[in-house]
Design a protein around this motif. Structure first.
Motif, PDB file in Angstrom:
ATOM      1  N   THR A  90     -32.017 -10.962 -23.051  1.00 23.93           N
ATOM      2  CA  THR A  90     -31.592 -11.571 -21.798  1.00 23.93           C
ATOM      3  C   THR A  90     -31.362 -13.054 -22.043  1.00 23.93           C
ATOM      4  OG1 THR A  90     -32.104 -11.805 -19.450  1.00 23.93           O
ATOM      5  CG2 THR A  90     -33.938 -12.040 -20.961  1.00 23.93           C
ATOM      6  N   GLY A  91     -30.423 -13.634 -21.315  1.00 23.64           N
ATOM      7  CA  GLY A  91     -30.136 -15.051 -21.497  1.00 23.64           C
ATOM      8  C   GLY A  91     -29.334 -15.593 -20.333  1.00 23.64           C
ATOM      9  N   ARG A  92     -29.322 -16.913 -20.245  1.00 21.20           N
ATOM     10  CA  ARG A  92     -28.572 -17.581 -19.178  1.00 21.20           C
ATOM     11  C   ARG A  92     -28.144 -18.951 -19.686  1.00 21.20           C
ATOM     12  NH1 ARG A  92     -28.311 -17.239 -13.425  1.00 21.20           N
ATOM     13  NH2 ARG A  92     -27.778 -19.236 -12.547  1.00 21.20           N
ATOM     14  N   LEU A  93     -26.925 -19.321 -19.339  1.00 21.51           N
ATOM     15  CA  LEU A  93     -26.393 -20.638 -19.646  1.00 21.51           C
ATOM     16  C   LEU A  93     -26.031 -21.294 -18.323  1.00 21.51           C
ATOM     17  CD1 LEU A  93     -25.352 -22.760 -21.675  1.00 21.51           C
ATOM     18  CD2 LEU A  93     -23.162 -21.540 -21.625  1.00 21.51           C
ATOM     19  N   SER A  94     -26.568 -22.485 -18.072  1.00 24.38           N
ATOM     20  CA  SER A  94     -26.310 -23.193 -16.814  1.00 24.38           C
ATOM     21  C   SER A  94     -25.827 -24.603 -17.096  1.00 24.38           C
ATOM     22  CB  SER A  94     -27.582 -23.289 -15.973  1.00 24.38           C
ATOM     23  OG  SER A  94     -28.047 -22.014 -15.631  1.00 24.38           O
ATOM     24  N   VAL A  95     -24.948 -25.085 -16.229  1.00 23.77           N
ATOM     25  CA  VAL A  95     -24.456 -26.452 -16.309  1.00 23.77           C
ATOM     26  C   VAL A  95     -24.597 -27.075 -14.918  1.00 23.77           C
ATOM     27  CG1 VAL A  95     -22.436 -27.915 -16.745  1.00 23.77           C
ATOM     28  CG2 VAL A  95     -22.811 -25.868 -18.122  1.00 23.77           C
ATOM     29  N   ASN A  96     -25.175 -28.273 -14.856  1.00 22.97           N
ATOM     30  CA  ASN A  96     -25.330 -29.012 -13.607  1.00 22.97           C
ATOM     31  C   ASN A  96     -24.658 -30.367 -13.756  1.00 22.97           C
ATOM     32  OD1 ASN A  96     -27.108 -27.045 -12.396  1.00 22.97           O
ATOM     33  ND2 ASN A  96     -28.659 -27.769 -13.806  1.00 22.97           N
ATOM     34  N   TYR A  97     -23.834 -30.733 -12.764  1.00 19.66           N
ATOM     35  CA  TYR A  97     -23.142 -32.011 -12.818  1.00 19.66           C
ATOM     36  C   TYR A  97     -22.861 -32.501 -11.402  1.00 19.66           C
ATOM     37  CZ  TYR A  97     -19.622 -35.541 -13.842  1.00 19.66           C
ATOM     38  OH  TYR A  97     -18.920 -36.715 -13.915  1.00 19.66           O
ATOM     39  N   GLN A  98     -23.396 -33.651 -11.041  1.00 15.07           N
ATOM     40  CA  GLN A  98     -23.163 -34.323  -9.762  1.00 15.07           C
ATOM     41  C   GLN A  98     -23.250 -33.368  -8.560  1.00 15.07           C
ATOM     42  OE1 GLN A  98     -19.546 -36.611  -9.989  1.00 15.07           O
ATOM     43  NE2 GLN A  98     -20.475 -38.100 -11.375  1.00 15.07           N
ATOM     44  N   GLY A  99     -24.328 -32.619  -8.502  1.00 11.16           N
ATOM     45  CA  GLY A  99     -24.561 -31.720  -7.385  1.00 11.16           C
ATOM     46  C   GLY A  99     -24.008 -30.317  -7.561  1.00 11.16           C
ATOM     47  N   PHE A 100     -23.102 -30.123  -8.506  1.00 10.28           N
ATOM     48  CA  PHE A 100     -22.536 -28.799  -8.765  1.00 10.28           C
ATOM     49  C   PHE A 100     -23.360 -28.073  -9.819  1.00 10.28           C
ATOM     50  CE2 PHE A 100     -18.894 -31.111  -7.131  1.00 10.28           C
ATOM     51  CZ  PHE A 100     -18.332 -30.188  -6.261  1.00 10.28           C
ATOM     52  N   SER A 101     -23.525 -26.768  -9.647  1.00 15.98           N
ATOM     53  CA  SER A 101     -24.230 -25.924 -10.623  1.00 15.98           C
ATOM     54  C   SER A 101     -23.401 -24.678 -10.885  1.00 15.98           C
ATOM     55  CB  SER A 101     -25.594 -25.483 -10.097  1.00 15.98           C
ATOM     56  OG  SER A 101     -26.421 -26.575  -9.864  1.00 15.98           O
ATOM     57  N   VAL A 102     -23.294 -24.302 -12.158  1.00 10.87           N
ATOM     58  CA  VAL A 102     -22.622 -23.071 -12.561  1.00 10.87           C
ATOM     59  C   VAL A 102     -23.510 -22.401 -13.591  1.00 10.87           C
ATOM     60  CG1 VAL A 102     -20.588 -22.069 -13.669  1.00 10.87           C
ATOM     61  CG2 VAL A 102     -20.343 -24.081 -12.223  1.00 10.87           C
ATOM     62  N   LEU A 138     -24.419  -8.399 -15.963  1.00  9.97           N
ATOM     63  CA  LEU A 138     -23.758  -9.701 -15.989  1.00  9.97           C
ATOM     64  C   LEU A 138     -23.977 -10.356 -14.638  1.00  9.97           C
ATOM     65  CD1 LEU A 138     -21.839 -11.794 -17.308  1.00  9.97           C
ATOM     66  CD2 LEU A 138     -19.966 -10.559 -16.205  1.00  9.97           C
ATOM     67  N   ASN A 139     -24.322 -11.645 -14.627  1.00  9.89           N
ATOM     68  CA  ASN A 139     -24.616 -12.378 -13.405  1.00  9.89           C
ATOM     69  C   ASN A 139     -23.930 -13.734 -13.477  1.00  9.89           C
ATOM     70  OD1 ASN A 139     -26.510 -14.588 -12.201  1.00  9.89           O
ATOM     71  ND2 ASN A 139     -26.954 -12.739 -11.055  1.00  9.89           N
ATOM     72  N   VAL A 140     -23.243 -14.126 -12.389  1.00 11.28           N
ATOM     73  CA  VAL A 140     -22.586 -15.428 -12.307  1.00 11.28           C
ATOM     74  C   VAL A 140     -23.030 -16.104 -11.010  1.00 11.28           C
ATOM     75  CG1 VAL A 140     -20.370 -16.642 -12.187  1.00 11.28           C
ATOM     76  CG2 VAL A 140     -20.575 -14.572 -13.557  1.00 11.28           C
ATOM     77  N   ALA A 141     -23.390 -17.384 -11.084  1.00  8.37           N
ATOM     78  CA  ALA A 141     -23.837 -18.116  -9.893  1.00  8.37           C
ATOM     79  C   ALA A 141     -23.145 -19.470  -9.823  1.00  8.37           C
ATOM     80  CB  ALA A 141     -25.346 -18.313  -9.935  1.00  8.37           C
ATOM     81  N   LEU A 142     -22.805 -19.886  -8.592  1.00  6.75           N
ATOM     82  CA  LEU A 142     -22.184 -21.184  -8.333  1.00  6.75           C
ATOM     83  C   LEU A 142     -22.939 -21.850  -7.196  1.00  6.75           C
ATOM     84  CD1 LEU A 142     -18.520 -19.877  -8.074  1.00  6.75           C
ATOM     85  CD2 LEU A 142     -19.521 -20.989 -10.061  1.00  6.75           C
ATOM     86  N   GLY A 143     -23.049 -23.172  -7.239  1.00  2.00           N
ATOM     87  CA  GLY A 143     -23.726 -23.863  -6.153  1.00  2.00           C
ATOM     88  C   GLY A 143     -23.342 -25.320  -6.055  1.00  2.00           C
ATOM     89  N   TYR A 144     -23.606 -25.882  -4.892  1.00  2.00           N
ATOM     90  CA  TYR A 144     -23.401 -27.304  -4.656  1.00  2.00           C
ATOM     91  C   TYR A 144     -24.504 -27.786  -3.724  1.00  2.00           C
ATOM     92  CZ  TYR A 144     -21.382 -31.775  -3.405  1.00  2.00           C
ATOM     93  OH  TYR A 144     -21.178 -33.122  -3.207  1.00  2.00           O
ATOM     94  N   TYR A 159     -27.140 -30.825   2.693  1.00  2.00           N
ATOM     95  CA  TYR A 159     -26.851 -29.402   2.705  1.00  2.00           C
ATOM     96  C   TYR A 159     -26.744 -28.850   1.289  1.00  2.00           C
ATOM     97  CZ  TYR A 159     -21.972 -30.540   1.722  1.00  2.00           C
ATOM     98  OH  TYR A 159     -20.823 -31.006   1.148  1.00  2.00           O
ATOM     99  N   SER A 160     -26.840 -27.531   1.202  1.00  2.00           N
ATOM    100  CA  SER A 160     -26.619 -26.825  -0.056  1.00  2.00           C
ATOM    101  C   SER A 160     -25.878 -25.527   0.239  1.00  2.00           C
ATOM    102  CB  SER A 160     -27.942 -26.545  -0.777  1.00  2.00           C
ATOM    103  OG  SER A 160     -28.781 -25.758   0.020  1.00  2.00           O
ATOM    104  N   LEU A 161     -24.999 -25.150  -0.681  1.00  2.00           N
ATOM    105  CA  LEU A 161     -24.201 -23.929  -0.572  1.00  2.00           C
ATOM    106  C   LEU A 161     -24.212 -23.227  -1.916  1.00  2.00           C
ATOM    107  CD1 LEU A 161     -21.072 -25.444   1.208  1.00  2.00           C
ATOM    108  CD2 LEU A 161     -22.839 -24.042   2.279  1.00  2.00           C
ATOM    109  N   GLY A 162     -24.161 -21.904  -1.901  1.00  2.00           N
ATOM    110  CA  GLY A 162     -24.135 -21.188  -3.165  1.00  2.00           C
ATOM    111  C   GLY A 162     -23.595 -19.787  -3.015  1.00  2.00           C
ATOM    112  N   ALA A 163     -23.238 -19.195  -4.154  1.00  2.00           N
ATOM    113  CA  ALA A 163     -22.764 -17.823  -4.211  1.00  2.00           C
ATOM    114  C   ALA A 163     -23.179 -17.239  -5.556  1.00  2.00           C
ATOM    115  CB  ALA A 163     -21.250 -17.763  -4.053  1.00  2.00           C
ATOM    116  N   GLU A 164     -23.358 -15.928  -5.565  1.00  2.00           N
ATOM    117  CA  GLU A 164     -23.783 -15.244  -6.775  1.00  2.00           C
ATOM    118  C   GLU A 164     -23.128 -13.868  -6.814  1.00  2.00           C
ATOM    119  OE1 GLU A 164     -28.012 -14.313  -9.025  1.00  2.00           O
ATOM    120  OE2 GLU A 164     -28.006 -14.924  -6.936  1.00  2.00           O
ATOM    121  N   TYR A 165     -22.802 -13.381  -8.026  1.00  2.00           N
ATOM    122  CA  TYR A 165     -22.215 -12.065  -8.216  1.00  2.00           C
ATOM    123  C   TYR A 165     -22.919 -11.395  -9.382  1.00  2.00           C
ATOM    124  CZ  TYR A 165     -18.998  -8.390  -9.607  1.00  2.00           C
ATOM    125  OH  TYR A 165     -18.469  -7.166  -9.947  1.00  2.00           O
TER     126      TYR A 165
END
Length: 171
Positions: free
Chosen positions: A19-31, A55-61, A66-72
């Motif tokens: 199992t593994g995950r790669l995440s990137v965070n930049y100026q409030g955005f997360s992928v 397989l899992n993909v997540a996006l956020g701000y 406020y905060s918003l996000g989505a995941e698939y």
């Protein structure tokens, strides 16, 4: 990488699950993108289990207000529903958000929908959502009043509606 079903089952398995995950965070955005490939800790000397892929993909701000996000997610070769041993597929998504109009108060909501059995019972799905108000009197204490609804179609034909008062203490 793990060989075994987890800390409650100390019996090692013949296969290694990854199992593994790669995440990137930049100026409030997360992928983030993550995955799993393995036999769910079930391949022992007494039997062979199928390989499950996730397989899992997540996006956020997020801002201070406020905060918003989505995941698939998508999963293949999971064990089928209704006590069958046939391989099945599933997928689903979530959207969520929170708004903080005052310093110690916030409102939040989340909506999830998943197709729980795409091959065996294609019309089967689960819908879940919750919404609530949170009060945080200090940095380590939260209280929330939350409404939750969970509905499962065809697999078990069940519904639940709940209202609850929740508390959290972080240390």
């Amino acid at each position: 990488a793990v060989n075994g079903a987890g800390f409650r089952t100390v019996k090692p398995t013949k296969a290694v699950d990854f199992t593994g995950r790669l995440s990137v965070n930049y100026q409030g955005f997360s992928v983030g993108i993550g995955g799993y490939r393995g036999k769910l800790g079930k391949e022992t000397s007494s039997g062979i289990a199928r390989t499950t892929n996730l397989l899992n993909v997540a996006l956020g701000y997020k801002t201070k207000v406020y905060s918003l996000g989505a995941e698939y997610f998508t999963i293949k070769n999971q064990k089928g529903i209704l006590f069958t041993n046939l391989a099945d597929k599933a997928n689903g998504f979530s959207v969520f958000g929170a708004y903080r109009p005052l310093d110690k108060w916030s409102v939040f909501a989340r909506y999830d929908q998943s197709k729980t059995s795409k091959l065996i019972r294609p019309a089967s799905k689960e819908t879940y959502y919750h919404a609530g108000v949170q009060y945080s009197p200090t940095q380590i204490v939260d209280f929330g009043l939350v409404y939750k609804r969970d509905k499962k179609d065809l697999a078990s034909l069940s519904k639940s509606n709940e209202v609850g008062f929740y508390g959290q203490f972080r240390f």
